[in-house]
Design an enzyme around this catalytic site. Structure first.
Site, mmCIF file in Angstrom:
data_model
loop_
_atom_site.group_PDB
_atom_site.id
_atom_site.type_symbol
_atom_site.label_atom_id
_atom_site.label_comp_id
_atom_site.label_asym_id
_atom_site.label_seq_id
_atom_site.Cartn_x
_atom_site.Cartn_y
_atom_site.Cartn_z
ATOM 1 N N LYS A 161 0.842 -1.193 0.000
ATOM 2 C CA LYS A 161 0.000 0.000 0.000
ATOM 3 C C LYS A 161 0.880 1.246 0.000
ATOM 4 C CE LYS A 161 -3.914 -1.864 2.644
ATOM 5 N NZ LYS A 161 -4.941 -1.690 1.599
ATOM 6 N N ARG A 204 -10.096 -11.664 1.877
ATOM 7 C CA ARG A 204 -10.939 -12.721 1.309
ATOM 8 C C ARG A 204 -10.254 -14.093 1.381
ATOM 9 N NH1 ARG A 204 -11.413 -9.302 -4.086
ATOM 10 N NH2 ARG A 204 -11.268 -7.728 -2.444
HETATM 11 N N1 BES Z 1 -8.114 -3.786 4.384
HETATM 12 C C1 BES Z 1 -8.195 -3.406 3.018
HETATM 13 C C2 BES Z 1 -9.477 -2.644 2.700
HETATM 14 C C3 BES Z 1 -9.582 -1.248 3.223
HETATM 15 C C4 BES Z 1 -9.078 -0.186 2.491
HETATM 16 C C5 BES Z 1 -10.230 -0.981 4.396
HETATM 17 C C6 BES Z 1 -9.215 1.104 2.952
HETATM 18 C C7 BES Z 1 -10.378 0.305 4.856
HETATM 19 C C8 BES Z 1 -9.864 1.351 4.129
HETATM 20 C C9 BES Z 1 -8.177 -4.648 2.144
HETATM 21 O O1 BES Z 1 -7.403 -5.680 2.581
HETATM 22 C C10 BES Z 1 -7.631 -4.206 0.820
HETATM 23 O O2 BES Z 1 -6.502 -3.835 0.774
HETATM 24 N N2 BES Z 1 -8.451 -4.256 -0.207
HETATM 25 C C11 BES Z 1 -8.046 -3.839 -1.492
HETATM 26 C C12 BES Z 1 -8.640 -4.795 -2.491
HETATM 27 C C13 BES Z 1 -8.092 -4.608 -3.874
HETATM 28 C C14 BES Z 1 -6.642 -5.005 -3.946
HETATM 29 C C15 BES Z 1 -8.927 -5.450 -4.806
HETATM 30 C C16 BES Z 1 -8.556 -2.410 -1.725
HETATM 31 O O3 BES Z 1 -9.657 -2.101 -1.292
HETATM 32 O O4 BES Z 1 -7.820 -1.626 -2.300
HETATM 33 MN MN MN Z 2 -5.400 -5.493 1.965
#
Ligand code: BES
Ligand code: MN
Ligand code: ZN
Length: 536
Positions: free
Chosen positions: A315, A390
């Site tokens: 991230k 997931r």
């Molecule tokens: N924990 C994150 C989702 C999230 C993002 C929660 C921002 C709260 C605030 C999750 O694990 C994630 O990183 N999801 C990705 C999925 C994508 C790679 C398809 C996302 O939302 O960017």
């Molecule tokens: Mn994630």
């Protein structure tokens, strides 16, 4: 580190409407009357006098969210042997019916009280014949206790300078004891209030518990802390607890759990807590493998990523610290289980599962393109290691459905940033494969003041998760991100009625409300408890 976070106010209930006032603070509620007539307020000697001047001047007329703090005239002070130091009046306006309005009034009241040096507050709840205690006091009390929440554990000085008592507490030797400026809430009202107040307090305590877990940073709350907490709860209340470690996961073939965790030095945990609300019928003992638990069984699953860096699909650094909150689903499930353990509801079994892990990059980390095998055998091509929730949940869901044969499954997860794009911070996403269960959870959320909005599922979305080299891939293009996350999970629950709650937008930074603090909200706890308390 060991300092406890004090948020538990003692609450007592006085089954009386007499004029006996205990404590240093009186809290009452004033309703504005159309056309500027006199405000409606509880009948207490001297109280009207308190209000008269403010009302005559027009400064305080009982409008919604108006607050007046006044200092008792002699008559009122004498009636309480000089103990009463202040009266806090909160305007009701014409409060909207339903719990949410009262919850917010409670929050406003607590915020006002906290600005004073109050230590023990006598609450005169605005109960009338048209407004029965259960409908008013329960959400009012809930709102007050939720608004009293603070997370101050990591400050080296016991408390900030915002209130007099807290200022003083910084100087006392035993700072912990006086960390919370408000020690006692005394609800005065008719008989029967006791149960109402204690149930509301139980719920608020659970929400604050979830907030406490979430507020802990990644180095203060690890997967094993979920296990520790669950064991303690099980020991206290006679629940069954099982904690699967890495070895057990290997044996069971939980490739999702193992994949997510392999870049981290924190050992993963799959925590399983079982509550049985219905005794097994005599002579009909069948093995759990064949029959599941007797009676309806609700399976709760909460995502417990104690930190999500994204892994190799790292991230951006800006805001990454918020990913310590990626365990809010697990926290909500565990906190709700604490209420279950204490209330022991009849006629329903509840199984809680928290797949807990940390998602970090490292020499052993999962890589984009890797193919893993989830519990039950489905293979997954990992396109993006940041879609890790997931992978964890799939193992937990598949295992839980097989093991416990639940009548219904509800999972809570901070699963996608996309749900924030769709719904902002005011509603959580709800998706599911069963209209009846969806409706049930939607209604529970509405009553609990945790609103959801349903999004669709369907074969056209499932098709987007087809991989060229495995049964599934874990992501597709950015479009419909929240739906794809749910569509992935759907593959692992079979025909069992299931609801997925995507709480990424509400678990923290939830809608601004008087009883919702900045930071983690504890979102989901109240929905789950409401769902369980009114299961049938
Ligand atoms: N924990 C994150 C989702 C999230 C993002 C929660 C921002 C709260 C605030 C999750 O694990 C994630 O990183 N999801 C990705 C999925 C994508 C790679 C398809 C996302 O939302 O960017
Ligand atoms: Mn994630
Ligand atoms: Zn995540």
């Amino acid at each position: 580190m060991s300092k406890k976070n004090q948020n538990n106010h003692e609450i007592t209930v006085k089954a009386t409407t007499s004029s006996a006032i205990e404590g240093d603070t009186l809290l009452c509620f004033v309703r504005a009357v159309d056309g500027g007539g006199p405000p409606v307020m509880p009948d207490h000697p001297g109280l009207a006098e308190c209000l008269a001047g403010a009302f005559a001047s027009g400064d305080f007329i009982g409008k919604k969210d108006q607050v007046l703090v006044c200092y008792p005239p002699r008559k009122l002070a004498e009636a309480t042997d000089g103990k009463l130091q202040r009266v806090v009046m909160v305007g009701l306006g014409e409060p909207e019916s339903g719990g949410e309005g009262w919850r917010q009034v409670g929050g406003t009241a607590m915020a006002a009280v906290r600005k004073t040096r109050a230590v023990a507050v006598t609450v005169l709840p605005p109960v009338t014949d048209e407004r029965p205690a259960t409908e008013v006091v329960s959400p009012l009390c809930e709102g007050m206790l939720l608004a009293a929440y603070r997370f101050r554990k990591y400050f080296s000085v016991a408390a900030g300078p915002q209130t007099g008592v807290e200022k003083k507490s910084a100087l006392t030797e035993n700072a912990e004891e006086s960390e919370s400026p408000l020690q006692r809430l005394i609800f005065q009202g008719p008989r029967g209030l006791g149960i109402v107040v204690s149930r509301a307090a139980e719920l608020a305590k659970a929400v604050c518990r979830a907030r406490d877990m979430a507020n802990e940073p990644g180095n203060g709350w690890t997967p094993d802390d979920f296990a520790r907490q669950a064991r303690q709860l099980a020991r206290q209340h006679g629940l069954k607890v099982t904690v699967h470690d890495r070895k057990a996961m290997e044996k069971l073939g939980m490739g999702g759990m193992l994949a997510v965790t392999q870049g981290s030095a924190q050992p993963p945990r799959l925590v399983v807590l079982e509550y049985r609300g219905q005794p097994e019928a005599v002579g009909r003992r069948r093995s759990r493998q064949q029959a599941g638990l007797p009676g309806p069984t609700l399976l709760l699953v909460g995502k417990g990523l104690t930190f999500d860096s994204g892994g190799i699909s790292l991230k951006p650094s800006s805001g990454m610290e918020e990913m310590k909150y990626d365990m809010c689903g697990g926290a909500a499930v565990l906190a709700a289980m604490a209420v279950v353990a204490r209330e022991q509801p009849k006629g329903i079994n509840i199984v809680a599962m928290i797949p807990a892990a940390e998602n970090l990059p490292g020499p052993a980390a999962l890589k984009p393109g890797d193919i893993i095998r989830q519990y039950g055998g489905k293979s997954v091509e990992v396109i993006n290691t940041d879609a890790e929730g997931r992978l964890l949940l799939a193992d937990a869901l598949a295992y839980g459905v097989e093991q416990f044969k639940p009548t219904a499954v509800v999972d809570l997860a901070t699963l996608t940033g996309a749900v924030i794009v769709a719904l902002g911070h005011h509603r959580a996403g709800l998706l599911g494969n069963d209209d009846e269960l969806c409706a049930k959870v939607l209604a529970a959320g509405e009553r609990a003041g945790e609103p959801y909005w349903r999004l669709p599922l369907g074969p056209e979305y499932r098709k987007q998760l087809k991989s060229k080299v495995a049964d599934l891939k874990n992501v597709d293009k950015r479009d419909a991100g929240t739906i794809l996350g749910a569509a992935f999970l759907e593959e692992f629950v079979g025909n069992t009625p299931w609801v997925h709650l995507d709480i990424a937008g509400t678990a923290w930074n939830f809608t601004e409300k008087s009883y919702v603090p900045k930071g983690p909200s504890g979102f989901g706890v109240r929905t789950l408890v409401e769902l369980i308390r009114h299961w049938r």
